[in-house]
Design an enzyme around this catalytic site. Structure first.
Site, PDB file in Angstrom:
ATOM      1  N   TRP A   1      -8.688   4.138   4.124  1.00 52.44           N
ATOM      2  CA  TRP A   1     -10.121   3.849   4.193  1.00 52.44           C
ATOM      3  C   TRP A   1     -10.507   3.666   5.662  1.00 52.44           C
ATOM      4  O   TRP A   1      -9.831   2.948   6.410  1.00 52.44           O
ATOM      5  CB  TRP A   1     -10.382   2.587   3.399  1.00 52.44           C
TER       6      TRP A   1
ATOM      7  N   ASP B   1      -4.064  -4.209  -0.609  1.00 49.68           N
ATOM      8  CA  ASP B   1      -5.506  -4.086  -0.766  1.00 49.68           C
ATOM      9  C   ASP B   1      -5.722  -3.625  -2.203  1.00 49.68           C
ATOM     10  O   ASP B   1      -5.379  -2.498  -2.553  1.00 49.68           O
ATOM     11  CB  ASP B   1      -6.070  -3.058   0.224  1.00 49.68           C
TER      12      ASP B   1
ATOM     13  N   LYS C   1     -16.040  -2.776  -7.460  1.00 49.69           N
ATOM     14  CA  LYS C   1     -16.026  -1.657  -8.396  1.00 49.69           C
ATOM     15  C   LYS C   1     -15.722  -2.075  -9.813  1.00 49.69           C
ATOM     16  O   LYS C   1     -16.400  -1.656 -10.743  1.00 49.69           O
ATOM     17  CB  LYS C   1     -15.001  -0.595  -7.962  1.00 49.69           C
TER      18      LYS C   1
END
Lengths: 400, 425
Positions: B141, B222, B258
């Site tokens: 990311w 993560d 999310k």
């Protein structure tokens, strides 16, 4: 180094899954951090079983029954929001609507700066977040600068600029003998600071002393800042909450703007809208022109992105709903006035009571000071007595 | 320097405009496009079949509960956030029966979504950990290196994605981690790797774990897609639980952006699993020192919603069903896109074009990859072509968000990819 070698040796000697178990913690050497001087007070208060305990430590408003207050305008805004928000990401700079309304409060509805789009502004995590973003920005773009911080100030100011790696200096502010402003020394410090220094100013209702410069004094400060080319960063955490009138509480800022200063400003809705836990505020920086404002805003966003990506939505929605609806805004202004007046009433009552008890000391400062806090003048030892014998919780600097 | 400040220069005159954030910039460009056939496959926010954002039913219910509860006060949370939220979050990622939790060896602090959790964890490591290098997968990311750099860590890459196979470069990964200095920090995507969608198998995870423990490398997970990747919360947490089960230490950043659709509310948690309860307690106190000068205490609303949902058995169960539905729709999109590309006879054309890379030349990676994103393998020119000619918005690295796709748009996307691959090498 020896520790490192010892750990390395142990690591090399174990190659299997059990290797993890035989090592000691990587953080064996981590020291317990000291309790936060302000928030630690509430922790201690909560732990106290005494029924007569009183918490006059942390800066959160209470009604006359000692209960926290959610403003009516906030409840109404939340009713409107529930079920309608789709909770998508805000832009990195936060809610544009919220920021626009917030700038109007600080800079004035008809501010030329707003019309000319000269203000770079982003939604921030309440006052703390706004100050921190500014400190990081200052570090990145004026790496040789330092910040002048008043004595005393909110303790977290020191932490913020320290963690942003901006060196700190102090300037005289509070005069213990008069429990008022040490104006002469303040002006000396401003004159003696190198040209172009950065100063942190409390726009109104100085925390923790409640001592504010008068309008005349602000004008002198502003003038001297011009002479010296200093940068003024205003922390405005109590607009509306100090006098009951937001326009009046922004006077210091307006004076500086009139004099042409390109200020920075941190605004918080924690107290004046009671939105403490929502963490909603705004950081603004006045620029030469629109182009520069766009550039500065983009850089502020670059600092926000690796910290939290984009700011929280809920508090921003509450603020937008309230300030964007004339009726809710009117209600808010009324409620702010009520809070400020109750505090002013408390000041008068406390002072009268102390004088009636025949205290030989002067308690005038209680009503001279303004805002949420009173710098009582008590020593840490006296504070400890209040806590231990009377279960009254306040910070050890004597701030009520 | 002149002392007078009569219309002086701003002290920030020299500040130049920052480049657009590459990911968020995609949506900015998409919004500007007036063409109705446009498709936004940029930022990772879930969309329904109708292309709309989705607020989960359990979230709406929790919202109502909160707004109707008059006793709800909105004062400051503690520095480390809402206690119920922290406890529930730890159980969610580590498992309710986790030994580490029962032994009080875990400190969990509420943070601002995944970004905030990563930043707070990284700041803590920069101050209290002896190794200041973090290894991050290639690619990762875009915000990861920025977060770690600003926190004071230096960033090194480890091989991860193999463009030829469009899968995991497992050998490269093992070699690079094997060469890392003892004690180095390693960023691991718990599941649904962003941007590639390529995850190690459980066997591979076990090998990674053994290697890391033998070298004393510190795992920093993560976890932004738990439940969202496979549809199962437990399955998506296996990698993390494996590392905790061996008794070692690790960090884990969790996001509810999310999997609970709480994007803008910025809800997340950082957990640090320590050797002993005493260490965990001291670590927690130091985490407060990082947080206080950053934002004092975290935002209350989103965490309150999550706590309501996680603590209520019915809401929790309902959530798992809604979560599975989202994951299933994405998996279905993958299948549909794959089928559409197959139907266009892409396999052979691709073999031709990609022969210099010796690829097998098929699009099966689209269904092998997992999670919200697919690394299509398209290059920058091909992506630019797709945006120009087909109004398809995606990041220039070829990443597409499957969540932004729906059945009606699959043919259009397949057309665009086909055109891009055949017109541009």
């Amino acid at each position: 180094m020896a520790l490192r070698a010892a750990i390395s040796a142990r690591v090399l000697s174990s190659s299997s899954a059990r290797g993890a178990r035989s090592m000691s913690s990587w953080w064996q050497g981590v020291q317990p951090a000291p309790k936060d001087p302000i928030l630690g007070v509430t922790e201690a208060f909560l732990a106290d079983p005494s029924p007569s305990k009183v918490n006059v430590g942390v800066g959160a408003y209470r009604d006359d029954n000692g209960k926290p207050v959610v403003l009516e305008c906030v409840r109404e805004a939340e009713r409107r929001i529930a079920g309608t928000s789709n909770m998508e990401y805000l832009p990195m700079g936060g809610s544009i609507k919220m920021v626009d309304e917030t700038l109007k409060l600080a800079y004035g509805e008809n501010s030329e700066l707003l019309k000319d789009k000269r203000i770079a502004a982003v939604q921030a995590l309440s006052g703390t977040g706004a100050c921190r973003l500014f400190a990081d920005f200052q570090r990145r773009f004026c790496p040789d600068s330092q910040v002048y911080i008043p004595v005393p100030t909110w303790s977290n100011h020191h932490n913020i600029w320290r963690d942003a790696h901006v060196p700190q200096r102090t300037y005289h502010y509070y005069h213990p003998e008069s429990k008022g402003l040490d104006f002469a020394s303040l002006m000396d410090d401003i004159k003696n600071a190198p040209n172009g220094s950065f100063f942190l100013l409390h726009a109104c209702a100085h925390n923790p002393t409640g001592v504010d410069p008068s309008e005349e004094q602000w004008r002198e400060i502003s003038y001297q800042f011009k002479v010296k080319g200093h940068f003024a960063f205003f922390d405005m955490a109590y607009q509306g909450f100090a006098s009951g009138d937001p326009e009046r509480d922004a006077k210091s800022i307006r004076i500086f703007l009139e004099d042409g200063h390109q200020i920075g400003c941190s605004q918080s809705y924690a107290k004046n809208m009671g939105l403490y836990g929502q963490r909603v505020g705004c950081l603004s920086v006045v620029c030469e022109d629109e182009k520069q404002a766009v550039a500065v805003k983009s850089q502020l966003q670059q600092l926000a992105r690796p910290m939290y990506s984009n700011p929280p939505l809920h508090g921003a929605l509450i603020v937008s709903h309230i300030l964007g609806d004339p009726n809710l805004k009117k209600l808010w202004l009324k409620e702010v006035k009520v809070m400020a007046e109750r505090i002013i009433g408390m000041r008068m009552a406390l002072r009268e009571n102390l004088e009636k008890l025949g205290s030989p000391l002067s308690w005038k400062h209680i009503t001279n000071q303004i805002g949420m806090f009173c710098y009582s003048g008590m020593t840490p030892e006296q504070v400890d007595r209040l806590t231990n014998e009377y279960h009254i919780y306040l910070t050890r600097n004597g701030r009520i | 320097m002149s002392a007078s400040s009569d219309h002086q220069d701003s002290v920030f005159s020299h500040v130049v405009q920052a480049p657009e954030d590459p990911i968020l910039g995609v949506t900015v460009a998409y919004n500007k496009d007036p063409n109705p056939i446009k498709l936004n496959l940029g930022v990772g926010a879930y969309r329904t079949e109708e292309g709309k954002p989705l607020v989960l039913n359990v979230v709406r219910q929790a919202e109502q509960m909160l707004v109707n509860d008059q006793s709800q006060v909105k004062e400051y949370l503690p520095i480390i956030g809402l206690s119920d939220f922290n406890k529930s979050s730890a159980k969610l990622i580590f498992g309710a029966d986790s030994n580490a939790i029962q032994e009080n060896r875990v400190t969990t602090v509420q943070c601002l979504s995944g970004t905030g959790s990563l930043r707070v964890g990284a700041e803590f490591l920069a101050r209290h950990y002896h190794e200041h290098t973090i290894y991050i997968p290639q690619p990762t990311w875009g915000n990861h290196p920025k977060i770690f750099n600003l926190a004071g860590l230096s960033v090194k890459p480890y091989r991860y994605y193999n463009p030829q196979t469009r899968g995991l470069d497992f050998q490269g990964l093992l070699e690079d981690l094997g060469a890392a200095p003892s004690g180095a920090i390693v960023l691991l995507h718990a599941c649904a790797h962003n941007p590639t969608g390529v995850d190690p198998t459980l066997d591979q995870w076990e090998q990674i774990r053994q290697l890391m423990r033998s070298k004393g490398l510190l795992p920093f997970f993560d976890s932004a897609y738990q439940g969202f990747a496979s549809g199962s919360l437990d399955a998506d947490a296996q990698s993390v639980r494996m590392f905790v089960a061996d008794g070692g230490e690790c960090l884990a950043a969790q996001s509810y952006a999310k999997n609970m659709g709480l994007y803008g509310e910025r809800v997340g948690a950082l957990s640090i699993v320590c050797k002993t309860a005493d260490v965990a307690s001291r670590v927690e106190s130091q985490l407060k020192m990082v947080i206080r000068p950053m934002y004092s205490n975290p935002p209350i609303h989103g965490a309150s919603l999550v706590a309501v949902i996680l603590k209520d058995r019915d809401l929790y169960n309902e959530w798992t069903v809604e979560l599975k539905a989202m994951a299933d729709r994405i998996i279905s999109m993958r299948k549909q896109l794959f089928d559409a590309l197959q139907a266009k006879g892409m396999a052979y054309k691709l073999l031709f074009i990609l022969v210099i890379h010796c690829t097998p030349g098929d699009w099966s990676h689209i269904i092998k990859q997992i999670g919200m994103f697919t690394f299509t393998g398209l290059n920058t020119e091909q992506v630019a072509f797709m945006t120009r000619e087909y109004h398809i918005y995606m990041t220039s690295d070829g990443r597409i968000s499957m969540a932004g796709l729906n059945s009606r748009k699959v043919p259009h996307l397949a057309d665009a990819i086909h055109a891009a691959v055949t017109s541009i090498a």
